[in-house]
Each structure stands twice: as structure tokens, then as C-alpha cells.
Design a protein around this motif. Structure first.
Motif, PDB file in Angstrom:
ATOM      1  N   ASP A 371     -53.069 -36.501  46.839  1.00  0.00           N
ATOM      2  CA  ASP A 371     -51.620 -36.601  46.962  1.00  0.00           C
ATOM      3  C   ASP A 371     -51.196 -38.059  46.773  1.00  0.00           C
ATOM      4  N   VAL A 372     -50.195 -38.271  45.947  1.00  0.00           N
ATOM      5  CA  VAL A 372     -49.680 -39.625  45.700  1.00  0.00           C
ATOM      6  C   VAL A 372     -48.193 -39.634  46.036  1.00  0.00           C
ATOM      7  N   PRO A 373     -47.807 -40.160  47.211  1.00  0.00           N
ATOM      8  CA  PRO A 373     -46.376 -40.245  47.548  1.00  0.00           C
ATOM      9  C   PRO A 373     -45.669 -41.231  46.615  1.00  0.00           C
ATOM     10  N   TYR A 374     -44.393 -40.995  46.369  1.00  0.00           N
ATOM     11  CA  TYR A 374     -43.646 -41.892  45.495  1.00  0.00           C
ATOM     12  C   TYR A 374     -42.177 -41.920  45.906  1.00  0.00           C
ATOM     13  N   GLY A 375     -41.527 -43.021  45.549  1.00  0.00           N
ATOM     14  CA  GLY A 375     -40.080 -43.121  45.688  1.00  0.00           C
ATOM     15  C   GLY A 375     -39.395 -43.060  44.342  1.00  0.00           C
ATOM     16  N   LEU A 376     -40.108 -43.529  43.302  1.00  0.00           N
ATOM     17  CA  LEU A 376     -39.610 -43.487  41.926  1.00  0.00           C
ATOM     18  C   LEU A 376     -40.756 -43.017  41.039  1.00  0.00           C
ATOM     19  N   LEU A 377     -40.497 -41.996  40.234  1.00  0.00           N
ATOM     20  CA  LEU A 377     -41.513 -41.446  39.334  1.00  0.00           C
ATOM     21  C   LEU A 377     -40.975 -41.496  37.907  1.00  0.00           C
ATOM     22  N   VAL A 378     -41.672 -42.221  37.037  1.00  0.00           N
ATOM     23  CA  VAL A 378     -41.298 -42.339  35.627  1.00  0.00           C
ATOM     24  C   VAL A 378     -42.368 -41.650  34.790  1.00  0.00           C
ATOM     25  N   TRP A 379     -41.944 -40.718  33.934  1.00  0.00           N
ATOM     26  CA  TRP A 379     -42.852 -39.884  33.152  1.00  0.00           C
ATOM     27  C   TRP A 379     -42.832 -40.347  31.704  1.00  0.00           C
ATOM     28  N   SER A 380     -43.991 -40.790  31.204  1.00  0.00           N
ATOM     29  CA  SER A 380     -44.070 -41.316  29.838  1.00  0.00           C
ATOM     30  C   SER A 380     -45.396 -40.887  29.214  1.00  0.00           C
ATOM     31  N   THR A 381     -45.491 -39.623  28.832  1.00  0.00           N
ATOM     32  CA  THR A 381     -46.743 -39.069  28.314  1.00  0.00           C
ATOM     33  C   THR A 381     -46.616 -38.608  26.868  1.00  0.00           C
ATOM     34  N   GLY A 382     -45.704 -39.195  26.120  1.00  0.00           N
ATOM     35  CA  GLY A 382     -45.535 -38.808  24.726  1.00  0.00           C
ATOM     36  C   GLY A 382     -44.416 -37.803  24.541  1.00  0.00           C
ATOM     37  N   VAL A 383     -44.233 -37.396  23.292  1.00  0.00           N
ATOM     38  CA  VAL A 383     -43.126 -36.499  22.944  1.00  0.00           C
ATOM     39  C   VAL A 383     -43.640 -35.314  22.144  1.00  0.00           C
ATOM     40  N   GLY A 384     -42.844 -34.259  22.131  1.00  0.00           N
ATOM     41  CA  GLY A 384     -43.147 -33.058  21.374  1.00  0.00           C
ATOM     42  C   GLY A 384     -41.877 -32.481  20.783  1.00  0.00           C
ATOM     43  N   PRO A 385     -41.996 -31.391  20.023  1.00  0.00           N
ATOM     44  CA  PRO A 385     -40.807 -30.802  19.371  1.00  0.00           C
ATOM     45  C   PRO A 385     -39.781 -30.323  20.384  1.00  0.00           C
ATOM     46  N   SER A 386     -38.516 -30.505  20.053  1.00  0.00           N
ATOM     47  CA  SER A 386     -37.422 -30.092  20.927  1.00  0.00           C
ATOM     48  C   SER A 386     -37.202 -28.589  20.823  1.00  0.00           C
ATOM     49  N   GLU A 387     -36.414 -28.058  21.748  1.00  0.00           N
ATOM     50  CA  GLU A 387     -36.086 -26.628  21.711  1.00  0.00           C
ATOM     51  C   GLU A 387     -35.325 -26.273  20.437  1.00  0.00           C
ATOM     52  N   PHE A 388     -34.494 -27.189  19.959  1.00  0.00           N
ATOM     53  CA  PHE A 388     -33.762 -26.945  18.713  1.00  0.00           C
ATOM     54  C   PHE A 388     -34.727 -26.800  17.543  1.00  0.00           C
ATOM     55  N   VAL A 389     -35.698 -27.695  17.450  1.00  0.00           N
ATOM     56  CA  VAL A 389     -36.679 -27.620  16.363  1.00  0.00           C
ATOM     57  C   VAL A 389     -37.498 -26.342  16.470  1.00  0.00           C
ATOM     58  N   LYS A 390     -37.888 -25.971  17.674  1.00  0.00           N
ATOM     59  CA  LYS A 390     -38.656 -24.737  17.868  1.00  0.00           C
ATOM     60  C   LYS A 390     -37.859 -23.508  17.438  1.00  0.00           C
ATOM     61  N   SER A 391     -36.540 -23.557  17.603  1.00  0.00           N
ATOM     62  CA  SER A 391     -35.704 -22.389  17.298  1.00  0.00           C
ATOM     63  C   SER A 391     -35.468 -22.194  15.811  1.00  0.00           C
ATOM     64  N   LEU A 392     -35.710 -23.211  14.995  1.00  0.00           N
ATOM     65  CA  LEU A 392     -35.420 -23.125  13.568  1.00  0.00           C
ATOM     66  C   LEU A 392     -36.458 -22.265  12.860  1.00  0.00           C
ATOM     67  N   ASP A 393     -35.981 -21.395  11.984  1.00  0.00           N
ATOM     68  CA  ASP A 393     -36.862 -20.538  11.204  1.00  0.00           C
ATOM     69  C   ASP A 393     -37.303 -21.286   9.948  1.00  0.00           C
ATOM     70  N   LEU A 394     -38.063 -22.352  10.170  1.00  0.00           N
ATOM     71  CA  LEU A 394     -38.563 -23.198   9.096  1.00  0.00           C
ATOM     72  C   LEU A 394     -40.072 -23.354   9.272  1.00  0.00           C
ATOM     73  N   PRO A 395     -40.800 -23.670   8.206  1.00  0.00           N
ATOM     74  CA  PRO A 395     -42.250 -23.867   8.358  1.00  0.00           C
ATOM     75  C   PRO A 395     -42.539 -25.019   9.307  1.00  0.00           C
ATOM     76  N   LYS A 396     -43.626 -24.897  10.038  1.00  0.00           N
ATOM     77  CA  LYS A 396     -43.989 -25.901  11.031  1.00  0.00           C
ATOM     78  C   LYS A 396     -45.306 -26.571  10.655  1.00  0.00           C
ATOM     79  N   SER A 397     -45.382 -27.847  10.946  1.00  0.00           N
ATOM     80  CA  SER A 397     -46.625 -28.589  10.759  1.00  0.00           C
ATOM     81  C   SER A 397     -47.474 -28.463  12.016  1.00  0.00           C
ATOM     82  N   PRO A 398     -48.730 -28.886  11.993  1.00  0.00           N
ATOM     83  CA  PRO A 398     -49.538 -28.864  13.216  1.00  0.00           C
ATOM     84  C   PRO A 398     -48.850 -29.642  14.333  1.00  0.00           C
ATOM     85  N   GLY A 399     -48.742 -29.024  15.503  1.00  0.00           N
ATOM     86  CA  GLY A 399     -48.034 -29.643  16.615  1.00  0.00           C
ATOM     87  C   GLY A 399     -46.631 -29.110  16.816  1.00  0.00           C
TER      88      GLY A 399
END
Length: 550
Positions: A371-399
Motif C-alpha cells: 500500500d502506498v498512501p498519497y496526497g497527489l497522484l500523477v499518472w504518466s504511463t503513455g497514451v493509446g487510441p481515444s474512444e473517438f478513434v476506436k469508434s471509427l470504421d476505418l482500418p487500424k494499425s497495430p495498437g
């Protein structure tokens, strides 16, 4: 006469119903229930309408949420009792599912071709900046009206820079959006793309400023450039979105700054238990990439210089912990990683190896049960496709990104291009998906705008006019190197073209000077360069501002 026959059929159906008036009451109640979501309190009865020959009932159908209205109405009174209602259902549903959006219609012969750009990130703004508006009209659609200079965003969280120093209005980047008679910026989110009709569908939430919310509209395009960016990766971990702060936008930095200063001031209140004070002043950063390391370095610098002078009562309780599953700055040279680890440790940043299992309001739980208590938690683990991109009926690349060919075209549809964090090469191109970096997006934007200006000069800017136009050389990305600051006038500069290649690697004060000089020249406008230089000078002379506003 047709309306009278419909009403007469409906009235006879009610009279044949076994429950008589009670069935009518139930039907009315159900209609009211379905309409309540749209703030209509009641509907008049069919019998009253028939008697008065007043068909307000039929005209009110379009005001009701059709899905809930008709599903509940038919269930209470089956359609076989009056089949005329079935036709009304079909017509109403068809009208509801295909709304007639207001907006910009397709360009006419003799008009300039219209380029629609989705997004205001690095790729979109580099494209907008170079687009020849003598050839094209341009429409930019984005939920924010500015570009964020993300490499300096971490500095705004602790007051090294002001927020306006890292935000560039998009109308300054491309003045035609403000001055062109047929060019526009729309602050909205794209919710769909009609590739067959060459249209995009958008909605905006103005928080009460428009007649109805959300306000929807459409924009026809000759060429579409999707540069909608990406979203922070949470890996489906419970509690991340609810309790962690991300660092992608100016408003994220503002919220982090307010939370940090609030915890500092709350911890000084009398009667706060020591364990609670330690928790409030424990800042945890998840992710050891450049953003996580730079934020940790800025935070430790802020603590060492400013907190110890202005919050002397609690200065010994302030801690920073950086948690990474593997190694920090994994894309950098081994020697630079070692330097960064030693420097951060020396500056008071605690480095932990671990994988987050759950996030709670006041603590995180790692996979090993810690358990790691915190007062401020900042999340910075990279990015991925947005919900808008996922919803598009277009071909997708790996990832999961939008798949593009070597010319950044979406090959399955006409006149659609994608670039930046939302796009990646298709597998059949034989190229790896490029990392989600600002320099990748900027180089793609530069390449694509040169391509557009070339095809526009050949009168190929209109829709469906690219088939016989040679596009030239495909896009090739060459990595120029990586830089990251680690606090206290120290930084890392890695000028290798790839992770396994040989090249120049520097660390220390000289690297910090190169880092600041490089980013100062990369800031978009002279106005913001002046702001950044003045902010840096002010911080050196007077320290960081610790006012909490908002």
C-alpha cells in the motif's frame, strides 16, 4: 382525412381494450415517463384530441425521446390493435435516427476546396501553419482552441512557467481561421465521419449558451485530416480515472498545481495527525517516461528551493515517489539512465519498481500487495487510441491507431488522411508504428502540408480528384534525438537516431542549457518565447509563485 382515420382507428382500439379507461391511464403514464427525460410533463389523451379534432398528440411525437416513448407505448398497447400506429413509429424513428444537421454544405464548382482538420495538437497545428490558404479554405474542429507546448507543461505545475506561456491560440497559428471568409474554427468534438458523403458530424457543449444541448452540426469536406491525438493509457486499472491526475492539457496542470498547493496549506492546520500530514504531502508519480521524470524533477526542485523556504513547518514531510514497472527513461542511453537515477535519488525522489493493481482515494495498491498512501497522484504511463478513434470504421494499425500508408492516407476511403498520435502505419507497409512523440507529429504535419500544397497547385484539392495525381516520395521519419530535464539545472540529451545506434549522449548543466535553448526556439510564436524567457528569468531571481488561485 388521413389524420381523422388514424385517430378513429386509435379510438376504436382503446374502446376494444379490455381495461378501458385504466388502459388509457396506463398508456398516458407511460408516455409521460418516456417524455420526462426531455422535460415534457404530460401528453393529452387521444380521446380528447379526437373529440376536439385537435391533433396536438401527433405533433408532439417529435418532441419526445423516440426510443423510450415507442418501446413503452407499444408494449402497453400492442400494435395489432391499431396498425396505423406502426407506420407512425417507423416514420418517427427514421426521422430521429437521421437528423438534418445544420452546417457547411459541400463546396460548389468555382469555390476553393475545403480542408477539414480535426484537432489542435502538434501535427494539426504544424499542418495548419503551412497550409496555403490561397488554394484552400480550412475548417478546424477541436474541443480546445489552442495548441499546448507539451515539453514545458510540467514546469507550469510548480510555477516555473505561467500557463499562458505554453498555450498558443490556433487562430494565431493560422490567421485564416479568424479572417478568411470561408475558413472557420469550431470548438466542438467530432462524433462521427461519413466517408461516403464526405461529411463529419460534430457536437458542442456550451454549458447553457445555446438553445439546446448538445448542439450538433455537420461539415462537408473535400479533404479530411484526422489529427485527434490520443488519450492516457490506464490499462483498465480500477480507480485511475477517478483519483489520478493526468498531464496532457493545460487544465490538467492547473488542477495538479491547485491540489499540490492545497495539500501544503492543509497540512499546516493545527490538530492534523502526523500520519495524515505525511499522506497529504506524499506526491506519487506513476510512469518513468520523459513526462514522469521531468515532472518528478520539477517537483523535487520546487520542494528543495521553494517549499523549504515558505512552508518551513511541514518541509520535512514532503516526499516524492516515482513508480515504474521496468527502468526509467527506457529509450535513453544506459549511461544517461544511470545518471538520471542517481541524480533523482540525490534530489530526494524515491524510485520504486512496481505495477499498480488498484487506485483508491488515499492510497494505491501494488501487485505485490504494498500500500502506498498519497496526497497527489500523477499518472504518466503513455497514451493509446481515444474512444473517438476506436469508434471509427476505418482500418487500424497495430495498437489500435488509424491505419495509414506511406503518404499518411487512409487507404480504404477517399480523401481522408491521418497523422500524429492517432495514426500508425498499416502492417502491409512493412513499417513500424512510430512512437507518440511531439517531433513525430510535427514532422508528419510538415510532410502532409507540403503534399497538400503540391496537389492543390495541380487542381487536385477537390473531392475525388486524387486518383491520377503522383504524390511523390512517401513519408520517412528520422529521429533527431531525445531530451529530458531532471531538475536542479541538470538535463539529459541523447542524439542517437535509434535505441541501438551510436551517437552523442550528454548529461549535466550543459545538457540543461541545450534543453532550454532548443525548446525556447521551438515555441511557436515570438510572443510565447518572450513569455517563457521572462518566466525563467523571474523564477531564477525571485523564485516560484505559490499563490493558489481558483
Amino acid at each position: 382525412m388521413a389524420l381523422e382515420r388514424i385517430a378513429r382507428t386509435a379510438r376504436n382500439g382503446f374502446r376494444r381494450s379490455p381495461s378501458g379507461a385504466s388502459a388509457h391511464t396506463s398508456e398516458k403514464d407511460m408516455l409521460c415517463e418516456g417524455a420526462s427525460t426531455r422535460k415534457y410533463c404530460s401528453l393529452p389523451s387521444l380521446e380528447t384530441d379526437t373529440r376536439n379534432r385537435n391533433f396536438l398528440y401527433l405533433s408532439s411525437i417529435s418532441k419526445v425521446n423516440h426510443n423510450s416513448f415507442w418501446s413503452r407505448g407499444i408494449r402497453a398497447t400492442p400494435t395489432y390493435q391499431f396498425p396505423s400506429a406502426e407506420r407512425i413509429v417507423e416514420e418517427s424513428d427514421s426521422e430521429y435516427n437521421n437528423p438534418k444537421y445544420p452546417g457547411l454544405e459541400a463546396t460548389k464548382p468555382g469555390e476553393k476546396p475545403r480542408v477539414v482538420v480535426l484537432g489542435t495538437g502538434w501535427a494539426a497545428c504544424r499542418f495548419l501553419k503551412g497550409l496555403d490558404t490561397k488554394i484552400y479554405d480550412v475548417v478546424c474542429i477541436s474541443p480546445r482552441n489552442h495548441m499546448v507546448f507539451t515539453p514545458l507543461l510540467a514546469s507550469t505545475c510548480v510555477g516555473t512557467l505561467e500557463f499562458r506561456s505554453v498555450a498558443e491560440p490556433v487562430t494565431r497559428i493560422q490567421s485564416a481561421l479568424a479572417t478568411g471568409p470561408n475558413s472557420f474554427f469550431y470548438m466542438a468534438s467530432c462524433v462521427g465521419v461519413g466517408t461516403n458523403k464526405h461529411e463529419v458530424y460534430c457536437e458542442t457543449i456550451s454549458k447553457g449558451g445555446l438553445p439546446h444541448e448538445p448542439y450538433r452540426f455537420k461539415v462537408a469536406y473535400d479533404k479530411l485530416v484526422i489529427a485527434a491525438g490520443a488519450e492516457p493509457l490506464t490499462f483498465g486499472i480500477k480507480g485511475v480515472k477517478e483519483h489520478a491526475f493526468f498531464l496532457r492539457e493545460v487544465n490538467h496542470a492547473q488542477e495538479i498545481r491547485k491540489k499540490l498547493l492545497l495539500n501544503l496549506m492543509l497540512s499546516e492546520h493545527p490538530g492534523i495527525p502526523e500520519e495524515e500530514r505525511k499522506r497529504l504531502l506524499h506526491c506519487v508519480v506513476i510512469g518513468g517516461g520523459p513526462t514522469g521524470v521531468e515532472f518528478s524533477g520539477e517537483l523535487s526542485d520546487f520542494i528543495m528551493k521553494d517549499v523549504r523556504e515558505r512552508y518551513t513547518h511541514v518541509k520535512d514531510y514532503v516526499k516524492v515517489t516515482l513508480i515504474e514497472a521496468n527502468e526509467i527513461l527506457s529509450s535513453f542511453d544506459v549511461g544517461l539512465r544511470r545518471y538520471a537515477t542517481n541524480h533523482l535519488t540525490k534530489c530526494g525522489v524515491r524510485l520504486m519498481r512496481g505495477v499498480v493493481k488498484e487506485v483508491h482515494p488515499k492510497k494505491i495498491v501494488l501487485n505485490d500487495g504494498t500500500d502506498v498512501p498519497y496526497g497527489l497522484l500523477v499518472w504518466s504511463t503513455g497514451v493509446g487510441p481515444s474512444e473517438f478513434v476506436k469508434s471509427l470504421d476505418l482500418p487500424k494499425s497495430p495498437g489500435g491507431r488509424i491505419g495509414v500508408d506511406g503518404w499518411l492516407r487512409v487507404p480504404s476511403v477517399e480523401d481522408v488522411f491521418a497523422l500524429g498520435d492517432c495514426a500508425g502505419f498499416l502492417e502491409q507497409t512493412g513499417r513500424p508504428v512510430l512512437p507518440a512523440l511531439a517531433q513525430v507529429a510535427e514532422r508528419e504535419g510538415k510532410y502532409l502540408v507540403e503534399l497538400f500544397n503540391k496537389i492543390g497547385a495541380q487542381n487536385a484539392g477537390k473531392a475525388l480528384s486524387l486518383k491520377d495525381i503522383p504524390l511523390g516520395e512517401p513519408f520517412v521519419y528520422k529521429h533527431l534525438g531525445s531530451m529530458a530535464t531532471v531538475g536542479r539545472y541538470k538535463a539529459l540529451v541523447d542524439l542517437r537516431q535509434s535505441k541501438d545506434a551510436k551517437g552523442i549522449s550528454l548529461a549535466g548543466f550543459l545538457s540543461w542549457f541545450i534543453w532550454r535553448s532548443a525548446y525556447l526556439t521551438r515555441v511557436v510564436s515570438w510572443r510565447n518565447r518572450f513569455y517563457v524567457a521572462v518566466n525563467w528569468a523571474t523564477t531564477i531571481v525571485f523564485g516560484r509563485d505559490n499563490s493558489r488561485i481558483g
